[in-house]
Design a protein around this motif. Structure first.
Motif, PDB file in Angstrom:
ATOM      1  N   ASP A  17      13.238  -4.137   3.805  1.00 55.56           N
ATOM      2  CA  ASP A  17      11.900  -3.317   4.385  1.00 55.56           C
ATOM      3  C   ASP A  17      12.261  -2.142   4.995  1.00 55.56           C
ATOM      4  O   ASP A  17      11.984  -1.158   4.779  1.00 55.56           O
ATOM      5  N   VAL A  18      13.540  -2.093   5.690  1.00 51.56           N
ATOM      6  CA  VAL A  18      13.781  -0.733   6.773  1.00 51.56           C
ATOM      7  C   VAL A  18      14.194   0.020   5.587  1.00 51.56           C
ATOM      8  O   VAL A  18      14.165   1.326   5.547  1.00 51.56           O
ATOM      9  N   ARG A  19      15.261  -0.298   4.666  1.00 53.39           N
ATOM     10  CA  ARG A  19      15.754   0.693   3.488  1.00 53.39           C
ATOM     11  C   ARG A  19      14.399   1.209   2.945  1.00 53.39           C
ATOM     12  O   ARG A  19      14.615   2.662   2.518  1.00 53.39           O
ATOM     13  N   LEU A  20      13.433   0.392   2.515  1.00 52.26           N
ATOM     14  CA  LEU A  20      12.374   0.874   1.715  1.00 52.26           C
ATOM     15  C   LEU A  20      11.619   2.122   2.691  1.00 52.26           C
ATOM     16  O   LEU A  20      11.199   3.249   2.182  1.00 52.26           O
ATOM     17  N   GLN A  45       0.906  -1.398   0.022  1.00 51.97           N
ATOM     18  CA  GLN A  45      -0.058   0.003   0.134  1.00 51.97           C
ATOM     19  C   GLN A  45       1.028   1.261   0.048  1.00 51.97           C
ATOM     20  O   GLN A  45       0.645   2.409  -0.689  1.00 51.97           O
ATOM     21  N   LEU A  46       1.856   1.128   0.752  1.00 53.81           N
ATOM     22  CA  LEU A  46       2.821   2.390   0.955  1.00 53.81           C
ATOM     23  C   LEU A  46       3.367   2.546  -0.374  1.00 53.81           C
ATOM     24  O   LEU A  46       3.689   3.632  -1.175  1.00 53.81           O
ATOM     25  N   ALA A  71      13.596   5.172   2.833  1.00 50.55           N
ATOM     26  CA  ALA A  71      13.878   5.904   1.535  1.00 50.55           C
ATOM     27  C   ALA A  71      12.355   6.238   1.199  1.00 50.55           C
ATOM     28  O   ALA A  71      12.312   7.579   0.603  1.00 50.55           O
ATOM     29  N   ALA A  72      11.327   5.863   1.643  1.00 55.39           N
ATOM     30  CA  ALA A  72      10.067   6.345   1.207  1.00 55.39           C
ATOM     31  C   ALA A  72       9.487   7.644   1.631  1.00 55.39           C
ATOM     32  O   ALA A  72       8.835   8.525   1.250  1.00 55.39           O
ATOM     33  N   ARG A  74      -0.335  10.883   4.357  1.00 58.69           N
ATOM     34  CA  ARG A  74      -0.768   9.434   4.470  1.00 58.69           C
ATOM     35  C   ARG A  74       0.688   8.642   4.392  1.00 58.69           C
ATOM     36  O   ARG A  74       0.734   7.718   5.025  1.00 58.69           O
ATOM     37  N   VAL A  75       1.477   8.789   3.457  1.00 56.52           N
ATOM     38  CA  VAL A  75       2.646   7.951   3.226  1.00 56.52           C
ATOM     39  C   VAL A  75       3.425   8.314   4.638  1.00 56.52           C
ATOM     40  O   VAL A  75       3.969   7.232   5.176  1.00 56.52           O
TER      41      VAL A  75
END
Lengths: 217, 269
Positions: free
Chosen positions: A76-79, A11-12, A82-83, A58-59
């Protein structure tokens, strides 16, 4: 093993992609408003900015929720880290598109401008580079991300050309109209869109490889 | 202090919209002899949701859990005040049979406790106790329960093997299947993953996520990460008191009480 909370990462990603596509749409429409002197289109672009702002918030909430509740590790941490940056850069791109739309309305009010300098070409390349940055993220393609880092220089060069063609090397301002000054602001906004696209791609490289390429010379 | 004043209400949240409170705990106090273990606890558990009880050892979370199906009745010298209602009816109502209550409120313990019988016999044990002898009904109940417990595919070809030959994670899922076979309304889980490795823990957590579509679940866990992952609401207890009860997101991201913040951030004590 796929866990139920991994859906929230999807979703993110989807929300970031939506932000990116909206920001690109806004940039394209804003440039069309400049070229066609279309005030209605410019107003439409300005109205689109709120939605991107909401998506950024929201993000951020999704990132905080995932970090707090689901104990992410590794990629997942990097995503997630970075997100946060990608969301911010995409929101800034939407802001720059909004600035372009605003300047388009000012130019339109003063009457049509025959010579748009190198702005149309700069706009095409800025949109291409942003498209490439978004594709790099969506497809997880590190080569596209690295290409963005190279192509950003093309936008920088056209921004400089716009400035020089107007003010010349000696800073002669006698032939410069107020509308041309607005064009310089638009050129600068496109140059910033290139920078933000580059930032997005640096984060994509970080997600995919763990390599931190920011501030590289 | 007026006991009702200590009632902690959860703000309306999307996670519980349209769901009625299935368990209502009202001003509930509990003593082991002279020792007060729970002090005027009031909280509601919405149906088909997962509520986690967290807090340091001795905070009363397991005591409260074991009161929900009156397991503590088996302990000498206990007494309580206040009330616990399930589906609108007090579990202390003289008309309530404790055996029937425990059928409605199933329990899974910290240490898996399969009987030294076959996998099949474990799952249908309670049905047989209740007098069900029809093989087709027992077979159907066995398969349905094992499927719901995400164990069917792993054991369907060896249902007559001893349950004691299963891995720790499989045994725990077998115990969940055994509890489900009773068709309970509520599942209580007391540290269900504390003896399991991360993969088996992940499978149990996935199962909890699936099961909440059919059951109301209350879980006691020492793992805050687990509470965060699996629950919709979290209750934090300390020294027999309910300190804070809210949506899990609120408890772990922005709790109201300083004690909750200290506990979840590891600054407690």
């Amino acid at each position: 093993m796929q866990r139920y909370f991994h859906d929230e990462l999807r979703q993110l990603r989807d929300d970031l992609i939506l932000m990116g596509e909206r920001s690109l749409d806004m940039t394209r429409l804003a440039l069309r408003a400049v070229e066609q002197g279309d005030d209605a289109l410019a107003l439409q672009v300005r109205g689109m900015d709120d939605r991107v702002d909401e998506l950024e918030k929201r993000v951020d909430r999704e990132i905080m929720r995932y970090l707090t509740l689901f104990g992410p590790m590794g990629s997942d941490v990097r995503l997630l880290l970075a997100a946060r940056d990608i969301g911010h850069d995409l929101e800034r791109i939407a802001d720059e598109a909004s600035v372009i739309a605003k300047r388009a309305m000012v130019i339109s009010e003063r009457g049509p401008l025959k010579d748009l300098l190198h702005v149309p070409q700069e706009g095409i390349i800025a949109c291409e580079v942003l498209r490439l940055a978004l594709d790099g993220f969506i497809e997880g393609d590190i080569n596209k991300a690295r290409l963005v880092l190279e192509r950003d220089a093309e936008i920088d060069a056209l921004n400089r050309k716009n400035y020089e063609s107007l003010f010349g090397s000696v800073g002669d301002t006698t032939k410069v109209s107020a509308s041309h000054v607005e064009l310089i602001f638009i050129s600068k906004a496109l140059e910033r869109i290139g920078d933000h696209s580059k930032n997005v791609s640096e984060q994509v490289i970080f997600i995919l490889s763990g390599e931190d390429v920011r501030h590289a010379r | 202090m007026n006991p009702s004043a200590s009632r902690i209400k959860v703000q309306p949240a999307t996670e519980s919209e349209g769901r009625k409170d299935y368990i209502r705990i009202q001003d509930f106090g509990f003593w082991y002899g002279a020792k007060k273990a729970l002090d005027a606890i009031s909280l509601d558990v919405p149906e088909q949701r997962v509520v986690a009880f967290i807090g340091p050892s001795g905070c009363g979370k397991s005591t409260l859990l074991r009161n929900l199906n009156r397991m503590n009745d088996l302990v000498d010298g206990i007494r309580h005040e206040g009330d616990i209602q399930i589906a609108g009816r007090s579990i202390y109502d003289p008309g309530i049979e404790v055996i029937s209550l425990r059928r409605r409120v199933g329990m899974v313990f910290q240490k898996s406790n399969p009987f030294p019988k076959s996998i099949y016999d474990n799952v249908v044990y309670a049905l047989r106790i209740m007098g069900v002898t029809d093989r087709a009904i027992l077979d159907e109940a066995c398969e349905t329960s094992l499927r719901k417990a995400a164990l069917w595919d792993e054991v369907k070809d060896r249902l007559n093997d001893s349950a004691l030959g299963l891995s720790g994670g499989q045994m725990q899922r077998l115990c969940i299947a055994r509890a489900i076979a009773n068709r309970p309304e509520i599942l209580l889980m007391d540290e269900p993953c504390s003896a399991l490795d991360p993969i088996a823990t992940g499978k149990i957590e996935e199962l909890i996520h699936e099961l909440k579509a059919q059951f109301t679940i209350v879980i006691v866990t020492h793992s805050m990460q687990q509470a965060a992952r699996v629950s919709d609401r979290t209750a934090f207890f300390y020294l027999g008191k309910l300190i804070e009860y809210d949506t899990t997101e609120k408890i772990f991201m922005n709790p109201t009480q300083a004690q909750t913040e200290a506990y979840i951030s590891g600054r407690f004590g």
